[in-house]
Design a protein around this motif. Structure first.
Motif, PDB file in Angstrom:
ATOM      1  N   THR A  36      -9.788   4.803  -3.103  1.00 62.26           N
ATOM      2  CA  THR A  36      -9.973   5.075  -4.536  1.00 62.26           C
ATOM      3  C   THR A  36      -9.373   3.958  -5.371  1.00 62.26           C
ATOM      4  O   THR A  36      -9.977   3.502  -6.356  1.00 62.26           O
ATOM      5  N   ILE A  37      -8.190   3.484  -4.978  1.00 63.49           N
ATOM      6  CA  ILE A  37      -7.526   2.414  -5.721  1.00 63.49           C
ATOM      7  C   ILE A  37      -8.356   1.137  -5.682  1.00 63.49           C
ATOM      8  O   ILE A  37      -8.542   0.471  -6.703  1.00 63.49           O
ATOM      9  N   ALA A  87      -2.909   8.437  -5.186  1.00 59.44           N
ATOM     10  CA  ALA A  87      -4.306   8.327  -4.754  1.00 59.44           C
ATOM     11  C   ALA A  87      -4.360   7.467  -3.501  1.00 59.44           C
ATOM     12  O   ALA A  87      -3.428   6.707  -3.209  1.00 59.44           O
ATOM     13  N   ASP A  88      -5.456   7.586  -2.747  1.00 56.79           N
ATOM     14  CA  ASP A  88      -5.598   6.814  -1.516  1.00 56.79           C
ATOM     15  C   ASP A  88      -6.098   5.411  -1.824  1.00 56.79           C
ATOM     16  O   ASP A  88      -6.592   5.118  -2.913  1.00 56.79           O
ATOM     17  N   ARG A  89      -5.989   4.525  -0.820  1.00 58.69           N
ATOM     18  CA  ARG A  89      -6.310   3.129  -1.045  1.00 58.69           C
ATOM     19  C   ARG A  89      -7.796   2.895  -1.326  1.00 58.69           C
ATOM     20  O   ARG A  89      -8.155   1.969  -2.052  1.00 58.69           O
ATOM     21  N   GLU A 112       0.275   3.657  -3.188  1.00 58.49           N
ATOM     22  CA  GLU A 112      -0.371   4.970  -2.998  1.00 58.49           C
ATOM     23  C   GLU A 112       0.577   6.099  -3.392  1.00 58.49           C
ATOM     24  O   GLU A 112       0.160   7.092  -3.986  1.00 58.49           O
ATOM     25  N   ARG A 113       1.863   5.926  -3.079  1.00 55.72           N
ATOM     26  CA  ARG A 113       2.836   6.963  -3.420  1.00 55.72           C
ATOM     27  C   ARG A 113       3.021   7.078  -4.929  1.00 55.72           C
ATOM     28  O   ARG A 113       3.051   8.181  -5.483  1.00 55.72           O
ATOM     29  N   TRP A 129       0.808  -1.226   0.000  1.00 61.87           N
ATOM     30  CA  TRP A 129       0.000   0.000   0.000  1.00 61.87           C
ATOM     31  C   TRP A 129       0.839   1.273   0.000  1.00 61.87           C
ATOM     32  O   TRP A 129       0.550   2.209  -0.754  1.00 61.87           O
ATOM     33  N   ASP A 130       1.873   1.348   0.852  1.00 57.75           N
ATOM     34  CA  ASP A 130       2.640   2.589   0.940  1.00 57.75           C
ATOM     35  C   ASP A 130       3.293   2.927  -0.400  1.00 57.75           C
ATOM     36  O   ASP A 130       3.295   4.084  -0.847  1.00 57.75           O
TER      37      ASP A 130
END
Length: 547
Positions: free
Chosen positions: A21-22, A17-19, A12-13, A8-9
């Motif tokens: 939304t992903i 976008a945030d998780r 997202e980077r 995730w880190d």
């Protein structure tokens, strides 16, 4: 299909976008989310999108799909004096090679992990388990150019990866873990492919193992990548790797590959063009889109495009190895437009449906097996000759006994299954760490002699699984189906002699049951006895044709 672990880190980077939304948008670009954990997500991607087998590729696609960075991403390459000379001797062994130099990388743990994972996923999918294509990744500071790609005999020695002493080619194929795993690719050869540097030291023995001297570490900043094989998939794999590392900030430098009769420059990161007729787009989609909607959909899928009166000129990025036909582009237009935005419509014709006899019989047998305490499973329809025949101590001929695939995506999926039992044994081998006893069954289709057959198979495994137990289940199944049957001696080599029997109805063999032979269990890596049966329901009931 490969399952990719995305942390995730990092994701997202790279996406921006945030998780939440992903998670919402990721399945819309063509994947299945296997599991969501606190620190990572496991995603299964379709084999036709090998550019998505890395976090870099997924981030690139999501940035376009989310509108963060739309359109074609072009990759700049730089000329340099890197040369590979291809010797005539290797052309009959493994004739294609591509090279690439990547400079200025920060080889963090996440970059190394991503590079190693995408390498293995590409080996498994488009590489056909390294048969068609294999990749080598090296620390450039330990590689001395120009290189020679040649063929050597089995006495040639070097220090292979993860070893500290020289080994001959013969010893590597016999004793090295990678030699044991992939040596079958070079079976029967008396000459073997080798990449040798200017110091006359081997850096790679494709498709088996690299040399220890070029090992990539966290201190590595510059890479040399080689891809060897037989066809255009060498270039496709190279393009995926080169663009992935360029997205990480690497500088891509070209390598000159000098064959006896030609010279090539790799990697080939040129943008391809394809003209797609608007009429074809509307016909395949079933509805019309405006020029702006088509353009927006293509740019969200990271294509470039120009709109003309009757057609769209599409600019295809070099990493899209799957774009081979206009329809591939049209599929991406639909994805970019959004399947969730397409309104469903009732068909223009009214019809009345009825349950197919095939499914009626399937449901009856399924209910009986569940009542007998078996757990239903559904296995893959595609498999391979090794699982169906070699592991089962059986023999089969193409087209008469099984249907081979013309263009298999992996070496694991080369034929359509002819029996259910081998797939159940394969499943038991994956689940041997679970508690015993295990009782599984499947009712499903197989293809024999180019004809669909409906079969049921069941397996019981525990420390005391035996002939009498599986006979009792066969007898119970036959009783519930109101069938008279008898057991006769069988010659099926998958079962133990003296503990096997054919299932006979009205003088016709319709199935077999018994205790699975120890050699079969060993080949499937199963540690406990297995008793099993398989019955061809289409030999007993009028199932109708499955079209």
């Amino acid at each position: 299909m490969p399952v990719i672990t995305l942390y995730w880190d990092e994701l997202e980077r790279l996406v921006g976008a945030d998780r939440e939304t992903i998670l919402k948008k990721l399945p819309m670009i063509g994947c299945d989310i296997e599991r969501v954990e606190e620190d990572h997500i496991d995603v299964e991607f379709f084999p036709n999108r090998p550019d998505l087998y890395s976090v870099e590729g997924v981030a690139r696609a999501l940035r376009g799909f989310l509108g963060i960075e739309k359109g074609l991403k072009e990759y700049k390459t730089y000329k340099a004096d890197w040369k590979i000379y291809v010797d005539k001797s290797v052309l009959s062994v493994r004739p294609r090679i591509a090279g690439c130099v990547v400079k200025g990388l920060e080889m963090s743990d996440e970059v190394i992990r991503s590079l190693m994972e995408v390498q293995e996923d590409l080996h498994w999918t488009i590489g056909r388990n390294r048969r068609r294509m294999a990749i080598g990744v090296h620390d450039l500071s330990k590689v001395y150019f120009p290189l020679r790609y040649t063929a050597v005999d089995s006495s040639f020695t070097f220090v292979p990866l993860d070893f500290d002493k020289p080994m001959s080619v013969k010893e590597i194929l016999k004793d090295h873990p990678k030699g044991k795993e992939y040596g079958f690719i070079l079976a029967g050869k008396d000459r073997f492919p080798m990449i040798i540097d200017a110091k006359n030291e081997a850096i790679s023995f494709p498709p088996i193992i690299n040399a220890e001297k070029t090992r990539v570490t966290e201190r590595t900043t510059d890479l040399f990548i080689d891809v060897t094989g037989f066809d255009e998939y060498v270039d496709k794999a190279m393009n995926i790797l080169a663009t992935m590392l360029a997205d990480r900030g690497g500088r891509i430098e070209l390598v000159e590959v000098i064959y006896p009769e030609k010279t090539e420059i790799t990697p080939k990161l040129d943008v391809r063009t394809m003209d797609v007729k608007k009429e074809e787009i509307f016909s395949l989609l079933g509805f019309k889109l405006s020029d702006e909607e088509i353009k927006d959909a293509l740019e969200k899928m990271r294509f470039g495009c120009e709109v003309f009166n009757d057609f769209i000129r599409v600019y295809i990025p070099p990493y899209r190895a799957d774009i081979m036909h206009e329809w591939d582009v049209i599929e991406d237009i639909a994805i970019g437009y959004g399947y969730d935005r397409i309104s469903p419509e009732y068909p223009q014709t009214n019809t009345i449906g009825d349950e197919h006899p095939w499914n009626r019989i399937r449901d009856i047998v399924r209910e009986i097996m569940i009542g007998l305490g078996f757990l239903e499973v559904i296995t893959f329809t595609l498999t391979n000759e090794k699982v169906m025949f070699e592991f089962m101590r059986r023999k089969g001929e193409p087209w008469r006994d099984y249907v081979p695939l013309m263009h298999p995506l992996t070496t694991e999926h080369t034929i359509v299954r002819t029996d259910l039992l081998p797939k159940l044994l394969e499943l038991l081998s994956y689940n041997k760490h679970y508690e015993m006893p295990q009782k599984v069954f499947e009712v499903g289709d197989v293809v024999v002699n180019c004809m669909n057959r409906l079969r049921v198979a069941g397996c019981v495994t525990h420390s005391r699984a035996n002939f009498a137990e599986i006979r009792s289940y066969v007898q119970a199944l036959m009783r519930e189906l109101n069938l008279s049957w008898e057991a006769r001696p069988s010659t099926d080599e998958a079962f133990i002699d003296g503990r096997r029997a054919d299932i006979v109805i009205d003088g016709k063999k319709v199935g077999v049951f018994g205790e699975i032979h120890p050699e079969v269990l060993e080949r499937f890596d199963i540690n406990t006895p297995v008793a099993a049966f398989e019955i061809d329901l289409t030999l007993i009931f009028s199932c109708g044709e499955l079209l």
